[in-house]
Design an enzyme around this catalytic site. Sequence first.
Site, PDB file in Angstrom:
ATOM      1  N   ASP A 203      -0.954   5.542  -6.390  1.00  0.00           N
ATOM      2  CA  ASP A 203      -2.044   6.489  -6.591  1.00  0.00           C
ATOM      3  C   ASP A 203      -1.567   7.583  -7.541  1.00  0.00           C
ATOM      4  O   ASP A 203      -0.428   8.060  -7.423  1.00  0.00           O
ATOM      5  CB  ASP A 203      -2.455   7.123  -5.264  1.00  0.00           C
ATOM      6  CG  ASP A 203      -3.049   6.116  -4.297  1.00  0.00           C
ATOM      7  OD1 ASP A 203      -3.923   5.348  -4.728  1.00  0.00           O
ATOM      8  OD2 ASP A 203      -2.643   6.111  -3.120  1.00  0.00           O
TER       9      ASP A 203
ATOM     10  N   HIS B 136       0.822  -1.202   0.000  1.00  0.00           N
ATOM     11  CA  HIS B 136       0.000   0.000   0.000  1.00  0.00           C
ATOM     12  C   HIS B 136       0.864   1.263   0.000  1.00  0.00           C
ATOM     13  O   HIS B 136       1.560   1.538   0.967  1.00  0.00           O
ATOM     14  CB  HIS B 136      -0.908  -0.016   1.234  1.00  0.00           C
ATOM     15  CG  HIS B 136      -1.829   1.135   1.351  1.00  0.00           C
ATOM     16  ND1 HIS B 136      -1.759   2.024   2.393  1.00  0.00           N
ATOM     17  CD2 HIS B 136      -2.854   1.533   0.564  1.00  0.00           C
ATOM     18  CE1 HIS B 136      -2.708   2.930   2.255  1.00  0.00           C
ATOM     19  NE2 HIS B 136      -3.392   2.662   1.160  1.00  0.00           N
ATOM     20  N   ARG B 137       0.841   1.969  -1.132  1.00  0.00           N
ATOM     21  CA  ARG B 137       1.686   3.157  -1.326  1.00  0.00           C
ATOM     22  C   ARG B 137       3.170   2.790  -1.162  1.00  0.00           C
ATOM     23  O   ARG B 137       3.974   3.596  -0.692  1.00  0.00           O
ATOM     24  CB  ARG B 137       1.290   4.278  -0.366  1.00  0.00           C
ATOM     25  CG  ARG B 137      -0.205   4.585  -0.393  1.00  0.00           C
ATOM     26  CD  ARG B 137      -0.608   5.664   0.597  1.00  0.00           C
ATOM     27  NE  ARG B 137      -2.059   5.706   0.743  1.00  0.00           N
ATOM     28  CZ  ARG B 137      -2.721   6.493   1.564  1.00  0.00           C
ATOM     29  NH1 ARG B 137      -2.051   7.342   2.345  1.00  0.00           N
ATOM     30  NH2 ARG B 137      -4.031   6.471   1.645  1.00  0.00           N
TER      31      ARG B 137
ATOM     32  N   GLU C 252      -4.101   3.300  -9.089  1.00  0.00           N
ATOM     33  CA  GLU C 252      -5.413   3.923  -8.858  1.00  0.00           C
ATOM     34  C   GLU C 252      -5.500   5.265  -9.562  1.00  0.00           C
ATOM     35  O   GLU C 252      -4.634   6.123  -9.405  1.00  0.00           O
ATOM     36  CB  GLU C 252      -5.689   4.124  -7.370  1.00  0.00           C
ATOM     37  CG  GLU C 252      -7.052   4.760  -7.122  1.00  0.00           C
ATOM     38  CD  GLU C 252      -7.397   4.931  -5.660  1.00  0.00           C
ATOM     39  OE1 GLU C 252      -8.405   5.631  -5.372  1.00  0.00           O
ATOM     40  OE2 GLU C 252      -6.681   4.387  -4.803  1.00  0.00           O
TER      41      GLU C 252
ATOM     42  N   HIS D 148      -1.120  10.316  -3.153  1.00  0.00           N
ATOM     43  CA  HIS D 148      -2.483   9.952  -2.772  1.00  0.00           C
ATOM     44  C   HIS D 148      -3.402  11.159  -2.728  1.00  0.00           C
ATOM     45  O   HIS D 148      -4.502  11.142  -3.286  1.00  0.00           O
ATOM     46  CB  HIS D 148      -2.485   9.260  -1.411  1.00  0.00           C
ATOM     47  CG  HIS D 148      -3.859   8.887  -0.938  1.00  0.00           C
ATOM     48  ND1 HIS D 148      -4.650   9.750  -0.198  1.00  0.00           N
ATOM     49  CD2 HIS D 148      -4.587   7.755  -1.118  1.00  0.00           C
ATOM     50  CE1 HIS D 148      -5.807   9.166   0.054  1.00  0.00           C
ATOM     51  NE2 HIS D 148      -5.804   7.958  -0.481  1.00  0.00           N
TER      52      HIS D 148
END
Length: 323
Positions: A98, A69-70, A178, A111
């Site tokens: 992101d 995640h990230r 994303e 993000h």
Amino acid sequence: MYLFAVICFVLLLMSGCGAEARMTTSACGSGAVATMAPNTLTGMTTDRKNFSAAKTGLLSPNRILNIAHRGASGYAPEHTLASYQKAKELDGDYLEIDLQMTKDCTLVAMHDEDVSRTTNSDGKVSDLSLDAIEALDAGTWFNDEYPYQAESAFSQLTVPTLEEVIDTFGSEVNYYIETKTPSEEPAMVDTLLRILQKHHLVGEDVPSGKVIIQSFSKNSLLEVHQKEPSIPLIQLIHFRKKAMLTDPEVDEIKSYAVGIGANYESLSKEFVGELRNDGLLIHPYTVNEPADMKRLIDWGVTGIFTNYPDRLHDVVDGMEGGG
């Protein structure tokens, strides 16, 4: 039969980032993107030392994807090359990226719409040039907030562009991307697809699952599906209460996506089982505690977003070993 949803499906698809609610004019042109033939969902194999499931394809329903995640953002500043490098070292199956778009139409890894949380400045990404973005300090905030993980080198980190990430890691890693605020940046999808095509990361010769695209925006995913149907898509949903979808809602998602991503606190064993029976993958976010990881895996999830890829490896290894 599924329980009736207590929240309008449209609101579910739009929640989390509110991307569909605001429309602005973008100065970035869309341009043409070549459309390629769809791939089958056969997936690819990798050679990782910790998962016996590595013998199956990335999109296999029998595999637990480890989605960094990230990047490995529990150990290094999120969405920096250091975070992505750490995720690679910890054998994450995917680097999650992101996307935001600068004033001069460059896709960068970030993000938030505003740079203030993770840099030494403020302002919307869309109002700043790439030069201004690249001049920002993207790591000191992490040293200040997490002193036990701090490294002096983090203060030298910058915000990378999508191309910089791909140039750094190439085909050695898999990408879980994303599209953020796509309604405000109508050129985002075309720009993303051109970059992926340029770097030979999409198309019928690329194993399915090399790149996954996710979004809260159904419209953004439909645009990707129409222009590059070889890319597996994940519909992000933020359930405000207990996760529920009606049969028509599930059928609609299946028409363009291979699965959903959902906030893990909303999930139940029954919901996960029903979704799996309908042939959809499910990748909950963002799960950092081993007990939560184990429970979700027991329920049947097919991947997990985590800031700590090593923790997820340990959980899976323990469960496979009977621990």
